[in-house]
Design a protein around this motif. Structure first.
Motif, mmCIF file in Angstrom:
data_model
loop_
_atom_site.group_PDB
_atom_site.id
_atom_site.type_symbol
_atom_site.label_atom_id
_atom_site.label_comp_id
_atom_site.label_asym_id
_atom_site.label_seq_id
_atom_site.Cartn_x
_atom_site.Cartn_y
_atom_site.Cartn_z
ATOM 1 N N GLY A 141 0.853 -1.133 -0.002
ATOM 2 C CA GLY A 141 0.013 -0.157 -0.157
ATOM 3 C C GLY A 141 0.952 1.194 0.023
ATOM 4 N N GLY A 142 1.915 1.194 0.916
ATOM 5 C CA GLY A 142 2.779 2.376 0.858
ATOM 6 C C GLY A 142 3.533 2.669 -0.436
ATOM 7 N N LYS A 143 4.058 1.389 -0.811
ATOM 8 C CA LYS A 143 5.007 1.753 -2.106
ATOM 9 C C LYS A 143 3.933 2.040 -3.240
ATOM 10 C CE LYS A 143 8.920 -1.162 -1.651
ATOM 11 N NZ LYS A 143 9.510 -2.444 -2.150
ATOM 12 N N SER A 144 2.740 1.561 -3.390
ATOM 13 C CA SER A 144 1.844 1.991 -4.444
ATOM 14 C C SER A 144 1.365 3.513 -4.264
ATOM 15 C CB SER A 144 0.602 1.143 -4.360
ATOM 16 O OG SER A 144 1.083 -0.210 -5.003
ATOM 17 N N LEU A 145 1.261 4.040 -3.187
ATOM 18 C CA LEU A 145 0.953 5.366 -2.983
ATOM 19 C C LEU A 145 2.016 6.349 -3.277
ATOM 20 C CD1 LEU A 145 -0.912 5.537 0.565
ATOM 21 C CD2 LEU A 145 -1.556 6.441 -1.570
ATOM 22 N N LYS A 146 3.490 5.733 -2.943
ATOM 23 C CA LYS A 146 4.597 6.435 -3.323
ATOM 24 C C LYS A 146 4.867 6.468 -5.011
ATOM 25 C CE LYS A 146 9.524 6.491 -2.442
ATOM 26 N NZ LYS A 146 9.822 7.711 -2.959
ATOM 27 N N LYS A 147 4.469 5.429 -5.613
ATOM 28 C CA LYS A 147 4.492 5.285 -6.990
ATOM 29 C C LYS A 147 3.506 6.414 -7.691
ATOM 30 C CE LYS A 147 6.092 2.714 -10.576
ATOM 31 N NZ LYS A 147 5.837 3.716 -12.053
ATOM 32 N N PHE A 148 2.221 6.316 -7.009
ATOM 33 C CA PHE A 148 1.173 7.402 -7.541
ATOM 34 C C PHE A 148 1.684 8.669 -7.402
ATOM 35 C CE2 PHE A 148 -2.391 9.997 -6.488
ATOM 36 C CZ PHE A 148 -3.058 10.246 -7.669
#
Length: 449
Positions: A141-148
């Motif tokens: 979740g954290g990585k995907s938010l960062k990627k977004f």
């Protein structure tokens, strides 16, 4: 000769027994798994999709690149068939004793292996899986938010992954207070729709990108040892992708059941729908992703697809929404275990305050571990082999053999033993590869960077 009138002692005994039963029922009505039994069959469909189609689907092309075409396709299809079979066994065993329902995985384990042994066999593995998934999903979740954030605003100031994991966890500090499975069915439906959406984006955008000019399908490790270890780790990734069995009985417990209409009918219908969705998510992503990018594919296919930015940003947000739902599905049985211990063993009275404190502590714990060790790919392989293989591939088969005792060398006997052998091999092999990846990634990792 007259019959003796029941004494005061008998009255007292029956009264205390009834009080005990009433108390037990009050506790069961409060616990998350057994409190609500009015789910429809489609609840089980999307709960199962949410539980099974994890963010693991995005690492399947990478797993394919480490397995190669032949072994990759075989392992994917075999896993799909074996896990569908073991899931059918779980659904069948839920109500095999007339008048009793095994609402939790460990209750079935206790029936198969005995009171003490059943607990020791099932609970540690189930906890490793469920807590493991929650931690890995915090990282995802954290990585995907960062990627977004990085995709949508590439010129913005860089923000640490740590903060994104905290932002993701903040959602769970709220959602974790929904009391039971039926109350999270809305979250779960959104998550199931999202999993189909981002899987479609992943393979659709890959097709649009086309086969890369210098694509190669060989193994990318330079040494034979590296190739073998990568192969092992990829097996763990595949095992992780099919790991919905830990919450199957708990999901089935929410479906109403009568002797004429047992819960296995609607549950099985939901499982079939879920498995068709799983096939639609997994096979195109794994095969098309590998076909387009070859062995240069990243361990998260969305990273390989940098453009168009708006689409990749959207896919990452879909992953976030899906992982929110998945986290809740896997956390619910853990909440149930924690609350059972607090109320039944430590004799706390069931209350909102107890739930508030215990659930917040659990979310905080998973957040802290995720922030401290965010090696996503290696963790998947390691946990995948260690605990998913047993609970998904062969524990149901062992229970089936222990309870039903099918005829030796008959079809059922052989099927179960083949699944057990396949599962045990997975359990031994994949953590080896996963651990090596964690060690390699941890070499240049700085804490809380």
């Amino acid at each position: 000769m007259g019959t003796e009138a029941p004494s005061n002692k008998d009255y007292a005994r029956s009264n205390s027994f009834e009080e005990k039963l009433a108390k037990q029922k009050a506790i069961d009505d409060w616990l998350p798994i057994t409190s609500s039994r009015n789910a429809k069959w489609w609840y089980s469909a999307f709960h199962n999709v949410t539980a099974m189609v994890g963010a693991g689907v995005l690492s399947l092309p990478y797993a394919m690149s480490e397995l190669g075409w032949g072994p990759g396709v075989v392992v994917l299809v075999l896993s799909w068939i074996i896990t569908l079979y073991t899931l059918w066994q779980m659904v069948e065993m839920h109500e095999m004793v007339p008048g009793k329902r095994f609402d939790r995985y460990h209750e079935l384990g206790q029936y198969a292996f005995g009171e003490k042994l059943g607990l020791y066999i099932v609970v540690p593995q189930q906890l490793i899986v469920e807590v493991g998934v929650c931690i890995v999903y915090m990282v995802t979740g954290g990585k995907s938010l960062k990627k977004f954030h990085d995709t949508v605003c590439s010129s913005c100031k860089q923000i640490k992954l740590t903060y994104f994991i905290m932002i993701f966890a903040s959602v769970h500090f709220v959602l974790s207070h929904l009391p039971n499975f039926n109350s999270i069915s809305g979250v779960s439906l959104a998550a199931a729709v999202m999993s189909l959406s981002y899987s479609t984006i992943a393979w659709g955008a890959s097709v649009d990108k086309g086969v890369q000019p210098d694509v190669q399908y060989g193994y990318k490790a330079k040494t034979a040892a590296g190739t073998v270890f990568n192969f092992f780790s990829a097996l763990g990734d595949v095992a992780f992708a099919y790991a919905g069995h830990n919450v199957v009985l708990e999901i089935q417990a929410t479906i109403p059941s009568t002797p004429e209409k047992p819960s296995k009918g609607p549950m099985w219908r939901g499982v079939i729908v879920a498995y068709i969705v799983v096939a639609l998510c997994y096979f195109p992503v794994a095969l098309i992703g590998y076909w387009m990018f070859g062995n240069s594919v990243q361990d998260n296919i969305l990273i390989s697809l940098e453009k168009p930015a708006w689409l990749i940003g959207m896919a990452n947000m879909f992953v976030v929404v899906h992982v929110i739902g998945s986290y809740q599905i896997y956390a619910m049985p853990v909440f149930d275990m924690i609350e059972t211990v607090l109320v039944k063993k430590l004799h706390f009275s069931p209350s909102r305050t107890l739930r508030f404190i215990s659930r917040n502590l659990y979310v905080a714990f998973t957040m802290f571990i995720a922030i401290t060790f965010p090696f996503f790919g290696g963790l998947l392989g390691f946990f995948g082999g260690f605990a998913f293989a047993p609970t998904t591939y062969f524990l149901p088969c062992v229970m089936w053999l222990a309870i039903y005792k099918p005829r030796k060398f008959g079809l059922s006997w052989w099927t179960n033993w083949i699944c057990i052998i396949f599962g045990v091999l997975l359990m031994i092999i994949s953590p080896i590869g996963g651990l090596r990846q964690i060690i390699l990634q941890a070499k240049d990792y700085k804490f809380y960077s």
